[in-house]
Scaffold this active site. Structure first.
Site, mmCIF file in Angstrom:
data_model
loop_
_atom_site.group_PDB
_atom_site.id
_atom_site.type_symbol
_atom_site.label_atom_id
_atom_site.label_comp_id
_atom_site.label_asym_id
_atom_site.label_seq_id
_atom_site.Cartn_x
_atom_site.Cartn_y
_atom_site.Cartn_z
ATOM 1 N N LYS A 162 69.860 -17.486 -32.509
ATOM 2 C CA LYS A 162 70.661 -18.503 -33.195
ATOM 3 C C LYS A 162 70.535 -19.823 -32.437
ATOM 4 O O LYS A 162 71.427 -20.214 -31.677
ATOM 5 C CB LYS A 162 72.118 -18.055 -33.305
ATOM 6 C CG LYS A 162 72.295 -16.791 -34.143
ATOM 7 C CD LYS A 162 73.728 -16.291 -34.123
ATOM 8 C CE LYS A 162 73.890 -15.021 -34.940
ATOM 9 N NZ LYS A 162 75.266 -14.472 -34.869
ATOM 10 N N THR A 163 69.413 -20.482 -32.656
ATOM 11 C CA THR A 163 69.112 -21.714 -31.940
ATOM 12 C C THR A 163 68.922 -22.862 -32.925
ATOM 13 O O THR A 163 68.799 -22.652 -34.128
ATOM 14 C CB THR A 163 67.832 -21.547 -31.097
ATOM 15 O OG1 THR A 163 66.761 -21.123 -31.953
ATOM 16 C CG2 THR A 163 68.033 -20.509 -29.994
#
Length: 322
Positions: A162-163
């Site tokens: 989750k970047t």
């Protein structure tokens, strides 16, 4: 409170530094970053900020200039290689006073940048944006590792995928500087079977069988499970790791214990809704990895500034005009 960090955790971070940092200190981590990739990223960020005319260049001129980089909030310094790459693109040189992974106690001199005035100011905002966010991720990672180690737990605190799009390398690097594991970098780093994959494949066993075939001998297979029954089915089908997702702590630990009793060599990862405050509740003897999306999704940016100063003058962390 400062940002999203409890005061107790910030004090631990400032005085103790990021756990595991001694084994992952600069320049070791910087070697992970290919120079061509650094240059490409820096060029793309600068082009985004100035795709056309740089009007302020006519205001500032091109006289040789110098600026001091100041840290104005506590945390962990991370992002030096990216900072260097940005200023290299605009023909400026950076001299660092603090190593990567340093504990920042504000207000602190961090680096000095020298180059033509218009070039120095062209790189200023891009470099500060990157450094603030990378250091924020490293600070969050260090606080999480410190919290987990405080319970006596010796497993891996990890980030997730989750970047920020286009910014993954910086955020994954920040996790490492903070002492956390980066987890898989992309879809090719681990064959992870999620709930949607199970649904599409028609069941856990079929999904794992397909994943096992795709992974061959070179990759591990991890399966997201929502119950002990699914975890057992995944382990029986050949999963290397089981992700117990969105389990409450009171459900997580007995489930992990039961799974480990039957499959002691299967790794167990806990994830889903874990925060710095709740992290200690997820630490346990049967948990190998705890991953936190908030390390990259919710890490507050640190405060840095870059202030020009006259040659021979004493640098100050605020604007000073005669």
């Amino acid at each position: 409170m400062h940002g999203n960090y409890p005061r107790k955790i910030l004090i631990q971070l400032i005085w103790n530094g990021p756990e595991q940092q001694s084994s992952k200190s600069s320049p070791g981590l910087a070697l992970l970053l290919p120079p061509a990739t650094l240059a490409t990223l820096a060029e793309s960020w600068l082009r985004e900020d100035c795709p056309g005319l740089n009007h302020m260049a006519l205001v500032t001129g091109a006289a040789p200039s110098q600026a001091m980089l100041w840290a104005k909030s506590p945390g962990v310094l991370a992002g030096r290689p990216f900072f260097d790459a940005i200023f290299a693109q605009v023909n400026c040189q950076v001299s660092w006073f603090l190593p990567e992974g340093s504990k920042l106690v504000p207000v602190a001199k961090v680096a000095e940048v020298r180059g033509p005035a218009h070039c120095l100011l062209l790189g200023e905002r891009v470099a500060l944006n990157m450094l603030a966010r990378c250091s924020g991720v490293a600070s969050a990672a260090a606080a999480a590792v410190e919290t987990a180690r405080g319970t006596g737990w010796a497993g891996h605190v990890a980030g997730t995928r989750k970047t920020t799009p286009g910014f993954r390398l910086v955020e994954k690097y920040g996790l490492l500087v903070g002492g956390a594991a980066s987890h898989r970098y992309d879809l090719g780093g681990l064959v992870m079977v999620k709930d949607n994959h199970v649904m599409a494949a028609g069941g856990v066993e079929k999904a794992v069988r397909g994943a096992r075939q795709a992974a061959d001998f070179s990759l591990k297979v991890e399966v997201e499970c929502s119950s002990l029954q699914e975890a057992v089915e995944a382990a029986e089908a050949g999963a290397d790791l089981v992700l117990l997702d969105n389990f409450r702590p009171e459900e997580l630990h007995p489930t992990a214990a039961a799974l480990k009793a039957r499959f002691p060599n299967v790794g167990v990862e806990a994830s889903g809704g874990v925060t710095l405050d709740s992290l200690p509740q997820f630490c346990g003897p049967h948990i190998d990895v705890i991953s936190l999306g908030m390390l990259t999704q919710a890490a507050p940016a640190l405060d840095f500034s870059l202030k020009l100063f006259a040659e021979g003058a004493t640098p100050v962390p605020y604007a000073r005009r005669s």
